[in-house]
Design a protein around this motif. Structure first.
Motif, mmCIF file in Angstrom:
data_model
loop_
_atom_site.group_PDB
_atom_site.id
_atom_site.type_symbol
_atom_site.label_atom_id
_atom_site.label_comp_id
_atom_site.label_asym_id
_atom_site.label_seq_id
_atom_site.Cartn_x
_atom_site.Cartn_y
_atom_site.Cartn_z
ATOM 1 N N VAL A 1 0.898 -1.024 0.485
ATOM 2 C CA VAL A 1 -0.286 0.032 -0.012
ATOM 3 C C VAL A 1 0.962 1.104 -0.215
ATOM 4 C CG1 VAL A 1 -0.074 -0.084 2.378
ATOM 5 C CG2 VAL A 1 -1.724 1.698 1.281
ATOM 6 N N ASN A 2 0.333 2.462 -0.812
ATOM 7 C CA ASN A 2 1.274 3.288 -0.449
ATOM 8 C C ASN A 2 1.225 4.202 1.000
ATOM 9 O OD1 ASN A 2 1.871 6.395 -0.957
ATOM 10 N ND2 ASN A 2 1.524 6.393 -3.078
ATOM 11 N N GLU A 3 3.006 4.261 0.894
ATOM 12 C CA GLU A 3 2.464 5.206 2.270
ATOM 13 C C GLU A 3 2.231 6.221 3.152
ATOM 14 O OE1 GLU A 3 6.939 5.167 4.218
ATOM 15 O OE2 GLU A 3 7.110 7.443 2.834
ATOM 16 N N ASN A 4 1.420 6.552 1.303
ATOM 17 C CA ASN A 4 0.701 8.233 2.376
ATOM 18 C C ASN A 4 -0.709 8.268 2.221
ATOM 19 O OD1 ASN A 4 3.324 9.812 2.228
ATOM 20 N ND2 ASN A 4 3.478 9.683 -0.678
ATOM 21 N N ASN A 5 -1.198 6.605 1.581
ATOM 22 C CA ASN A 5 -2.164 6.318 1.344
ATOM 23 C C ASN A 5 -3.225 6.418 3.183
ATOM 24 O OD1 ASN A 5 -4.913 6.251 1.241
ATOM 25 N ND2 ASN A 5 -4.607 4.341 -0.587
ATOM 26 N N SER A 6 -3.516 7.475 3.377
ATOM 27 C CA SER A 6 -3.283 6.618 5.474
ATOM 28 C C SER A 6 -4.727 5.996 5.501
ATOM 29 C CB SER A 6 -3.173 7.879 6.554
ATOM 30 O OG SER A 6 -4.285 8.793 5.969
ATOM 31 N N VAL A 7 -5.931 6.504 4.832
ATOM 32 C CA VAL A 7 -7.093 6.279 4.464
ATOM 33 C C VAL A 7 -7.243 4.314 4.435
ATOM 34 C CG1 VAL A 7 -9.465 5.395 3.703
ATOM 35 C CG2 VAL A 7 -7.749 8.059 4.063
ATOM 36 N N ALA A 8 -6.437 3.878 3.237
ATOM 37 C CA ALA A 8 -6.123 2.445 2.983
ATOM 38 C C ALA A 8 -5.090 1.903 4.375
ATOM 39 C CB ALA A 8 -5.422 2.399 1.754
ATOM 40 N N ILE A 9 -4.169 2.476 4.884
ATOM 41 C CA ILE A 9 -3.571 1.556 5.667
ATOM 42 C C ILE A 9 -4.222 1.019 7.482
ATOM 43 C CG2 ILE A 9 -1.555 2.159 6.938
ATOM 44 C CD1 ILE A 9 -0.113 3.866 4.610
ATOM 45 N N LYS A 10 -5.151 2.606 7.598
ATOM 46 C CA LYS A 10 -5.978 2.009 8.298
ATOM 47 C C LYS A 10 -7.080 0.943 8.211
ATOM 48 C CE LYS A 10 -6.283 6.136 11.177
ATOM 49 N NZ LYS A 10 -6.058 7.947 10.514
ATOM 50 N N PHE A 11 -7.500 1.655 7.168
ATOM 51 C CA PHE A 11 -8.445 0.584 6.546
ATOM 52 C C PHE A 11 -8.104 -1.063 6.687
ATOM 53 C CE2 PHE A 11 -9.687 -2.791 2.832
ATOM 54 C CZ PHE A 11 -10.918 -3.194 3.287
ATOM 55 N N TYR A 12 -6.825 -1.457 6.272
ATOM 56 C CA TYR A 12 -6.138 -2.914 6.051
ATOM 57 C C TYR A 12 -5.705 -3.344 7.594
ATOM 58 C CZ TYR A 12 -5.916 -2.513 0.984
ATOM 59 O OH TYR A 12 -5.798 -2.358 0.126
ATOM 60 N N GLU A 13 -5.505 -1.967 8.498
ATOM 61 C CA GLU A 13 -5.025 -2.288 9.513
ATOM 62 C C GLU A 13 -6.540 -2.943 10.589
ATOM 63 O OE1 GLU A 13 -1.302 0.818 10.576
ATOM 64 O OE2 GLU A 13 -3.028 1.122 11.267
ATOM 65 N N SER A 14 -7.802 -2.074 10.160
ATOM 66 C CA SER A 14 -8.661 -2.671 11.106
ATOM 67 C C SER A 14 -9.286 -4.115 10.895
ATOM 68 C CB SER A 14 -9.996 -1.948 10.718
ATOM 69 O OG SER A 14 -10.522 -1.785 9.772
ATOM 70 N N LEU A 15 -8.483 -4.718 9.685
ATOM 71 C CA LEU A 15 -8.628 -6.128 9.089
ATOM 72 C C LEU A 15 -7.593 -6.849 9.648
ATOM 73 C CD1 LEU A 15 -10.107 -5.592 5.644
ATOM 74 C CD2 LEU A 15 -11.355 -6.170 7.624
ATOM 75 N N GLY A 16 -6.806 -6.471 10.175
ATOM 76 C CA GLY A 16 -5.689 -7.032 11.179
ATOM 77 C C GLY A 16 -4.742 -7.500 10.163
ATOM 78 N N PHE A 17 -4.325 -6.836 9.512
ATOM 79 C CA PHE A 17 -2.771 -6.177 8.088
ATOM 80 C C PHE A 17 -2.101 -5.536 8.996
ATOM 81 C CE2 PHE A 17 -5.822 -7.719 5.489
ATOM 82 C CZ PHE A 17 -4.920 -8.845 4.459
ATOM 83 N N LYS A 18 -0.744 -6.247 8.962
ATOM 84 C CA LYS A 18 0.273 -5.864 10.143
ATOM 85 C C LYS A 18 1.403 -4.628 9.251
ATOM 86 C CE LYS A 18 -0.693 -7.462 14.658
ATOM 87 N NZ LYS A 18 -1.292 -7.788 14.727
ATOM 88 N N PHE A 19 2.518 -3.758 9.525
ATOM 89 C CA PHE A 19 3.324 -3.391 9.288
ATOM 90 C C PHE A 19 5.035 -4.581 8.993
ATOM 91 C CE2 PHE A 19 7.403 -1.454 9.018
ATOM 92 C CZ PHE A 19 7.887 -0.869 7.873
ATOM 93 N N ILE A 20 5.085 -5.109 8.152
ATOM 94 C CA ILE A 20 6.341 -5.736 7.972
ATOM 95 C C ILE A 20 7.671 -4.944 7.437
ATOM 96 C CG2 ILE A 20 5.407 -7.844 9.256
ATOM 97 C CD1 ILE A 20 5.932 -8.559 6.105
ATOM 98 N N ALA A 21 7.383 -4.330 6.394
ATOM 99 C CA ALA A 21 8.815 -4.416 6.197
ATOM 100 C C ALA A 21 8.064 -2.786 4.911
ATOM 101 C CB ALA A 21 9.706 -5.071 4.682
ATOM 102 N N LYS A 22 9.251 -2.318 4.451
ATOM 103 C CA LYS A 22 9.522 -0.836 3.583
ATOM 104 C C LYS A 22 9.846 -0.857 2.090
ATOM 105 C CE LYS A 22 9.242 3.999 3.712
ATOM 106 N NZ LYS A 22 9.063 5.084 5.214
ATOM 107 N N ARG A 23 9.382 -0.892 0.866
ATOM 108 C CA ARG A 23 9.563 -1.010 -0.591
ATOM 109 C C ARG A 23 9.969 0.556 -0.151
ATOM 110 N NH1 ARG A 23 9.889 -6.098 0.240
ATOM 111 N NH2 ARG A 23 7.931 -7.881 -0.472
ATOM 112 N N ASN A 24 11.399 1.080 -0.997
ATOM 113 C CA ASN A 24 11.739 1.898 -1.323
ATOM 114 C C ASN A 24 10.923 1.917 -2.935
ATOM 115 O OD1 ASN A 24 12.324 2.304 1.005
ATOM 116 N ND2 ASN A 24 14.176 2.060 0.729
ATOM 117 N N ASN A 25 10.415 3.825 -3.791
ATOM 118 C CA ASN A 25 10.480 3.606 -4.695
ATOM 119 C C ASN A 25 8.893 2.887 -5.073
ATOM 120 O OD1 ASN A 25 11.882 5.838 -4.151
ATOM 121 N ND2 ASN A 25 13.900 4.914 -4.756
#
Ligand code: KG4
Ligand code: ZN
Length: 463
Positions: A94-118
């Motif tokens: 997910v795009n790191e600037n898309n905070s709405v999407a990140i919150k949505f995935y977190e609410s479904l139990g997804f967790k951050f594991i790594a960053k993909r640069n560029n």
């Protein structure tokens, strides 16, 4: 409505997909798949994903603007989860600037594991993961309680049903083996049906079936083992045999986390043991009772002084009202790691007999307090001594007697003083229950412990 991809929606799908990125195409195969969301037969959203053996990757998810915030994305992801039920995890970027999407995935139990640069041109992506939930249906029938529980990921108690035979036991002054077996036979299907209803789950949702295979009463154990064997056979799932004592120990891993190395004081109706663990599912007995268990001593003393079965909770209650006034011998007060509780039972019989002969009334509350002080003191003394000898900073209390209020209180006080971390479970997990069997089964399964349909009971099973 969610359907699998159909060719007739290809043009519309590509039209929606291009809104996400230019190189979207509808080339699906046995690995790369797509689910469509239709509203009144119009395609309004979709999800594409890859299932490669034990991994599932979400590729694209898109919902038309006017259909957003209606839970469609969640439904699509849940459908993928069902299709990926054999996978260990689901990942997505997910795009790191898309905070709405990140919150949505977190609410479904997804967790951050790594960053993909560029990952998106100049913008970074976050790699998120949802580990697949692992459901264990556990059955425990080793004594007089018919119990089944649904345990998620070895920890979460999704629901438990327990049918007790305590009324019957009370009228007989204890457990009668043949009656217990027959009651389990009647109760086991009731308990299992209620569990599915309560947890809103189907047998097909379950990953493995777990059952207490011993120690315990053979007739009682057989009912649970046969039920679990049948379920594992019908639903083609692994069958995990669990030692009842391992269950008591893992009761402490439901609300807390076991930290190794640790020392277990296991005190139940059938056992009194000191066990050393330096990793999961590895048990080394360092001491134990040479005769009666401490639970047995409680139940027998209760019977002598006219209290109902089971005696432990009754004595505990009265001891809290009484005072330690009677002199009783300290059981096996020596340097070993072993216990002996048959002597104290005889001492109570003699004391009651002598007082009666002298025409004195027994103060039941005080006798309970004296008995309780003496047995709890020696349990604590030997456990702390051994922990210090082994330089162990973690102690756990397990088994039915670990529900005892004085044991909990005094052990906590001394552990605080000695800088030892103490764990005990809430009361519902201290006495026999199926959730603890599910909690242990999770680690047994990791250690590749499983059985086939030739599994038999082992009434004298050791850890
Ligand atoms: O672990 P458990 O439920 O069954 C066995 O595996 O044996 O333990 C039952 C034992 C009984 O002896 C019962 O009297 C004792 O645990 N118990 C207690 C207390 N609650 C249950 N003993 C002392 N104090 C209690 N509060
Ligand atoms: Zn038990």
């Amino acid at each position: 409505m969610i359907i699998d991809y159909e060719l007739k929606y290809k043009d519309k799908l590509i039209e929606l997909g291009k809104k996400l990125h230019d190189n979207f195409n509808a080339g699906f195969n046995e690995y790369t798949r797509c689910l469509l969301y239709l509203s009144n037969n119009t395609l309004v959203g979709f999800i594409t994903f890859k299932i490669m053996y034990e991994k599932c990757e979400i590729e694209d998810i898109y919902i038309e603007e006017e259909y957003r915030r209606q839970g469609i994305g969640k439904k699509l992801l849940e459908e993928v989860e069902k299709k990926a039920n054999k996978c260990e995890n689901i990942t997505l970027e997910v795009n790191e600037n898309n905070s709405v999407a990140i919150k949505f995935y977190e609410s479904l139990g997804f967790k951050f594991i790594a960053k993909r640069n560029n990952y998106y041109g100049k913008e970074d992506a976050l790699l998120m993961e949802k580990k697949k939930d692992f459901y264990i249906l556990a059955i425990e029938t080793s004594c007089d309680e018919t119990s089944a529980s649904m345990v998620k990921n070895g920890k979460a108690d999704l629901g438990a049903v327990i049918l007790s035979q305590i009324d019957i036991d009370m009228s007989y002054g204890g457990v009668v083996q043949e009656i217990a077996r027959s009651k389990h036979t009647t109760n086991i299907t009731i308990v299992l049906e209620e569990l599915l209803e309560k947890t809103n789950m189907k047998m097909n949702d379950i990953d493995v079936f777990a059952v207490t295979s011993g120690p315990g009463l053979n007739g009682s154990l057989l009912v649970g083992v046969e039920a679990a064997k049948t379920l594992a056979y019908i639903y083609k799932k692994p069958l995990i045999p669990v030692n009842h004592l391992a269950g008591h120990i893992y009761a402490n891993n439901i609300e807390n986390e076991l930290i190794f190395p640790l020392l277990v004081l296991l005190v139940s109706g059938g056992h009194t043991e000191l066990i050393h663990m330096d990793k999961h599912y590895s048990f080394k007995k360092l001491g134990g009772t040479l005769d009666d268990s401490v639970g047995e001593a409680y139940d027998k003393v209760a019977r002598i002084i006219g209290l109902p079965y089971p005696g432990g909770p009754e004595i505990d209650k009265l001891a809290n009202i009484g005072k330690h006034t009677y002199i009783l011998p300290i059981p096996k007060d020596d340097n070993t790691n072993d216990f002996s509780f048959s002597g104290i039972k005889s001492a109570v019989i003699n004391l009651v007999h002598n007082e009666k002969q002298r025409g004195n009334d027994i103060n039941i509350e005080n006798l309970c307090a004296s008995f309780q002080e003496v047995v709890i003191d020696i349990l604590i003394k030997k456990t702390i001594k051994l922990a210090k000898e082994l330089n162990i900073n973690n102690i756990i209390l397990s088994g039915g007697v670990s529900a005892n209020s004085l044991l909990r209180k005094n052990m906590k006080e001394i552990c605080d003083k000695e800088n030892i971390d103490l764990i005990y479970s809430s009361l519902k997990y201290s006495t026999d229950n199926a959730t603890m069997i599910g909690a242990a089964a999770y680690y047994a399964y990791k250690e590749n412990i499983s059985a086939n349909s030739s599994l038999n009971t082992n009434p004298n099973q050791k850890l």
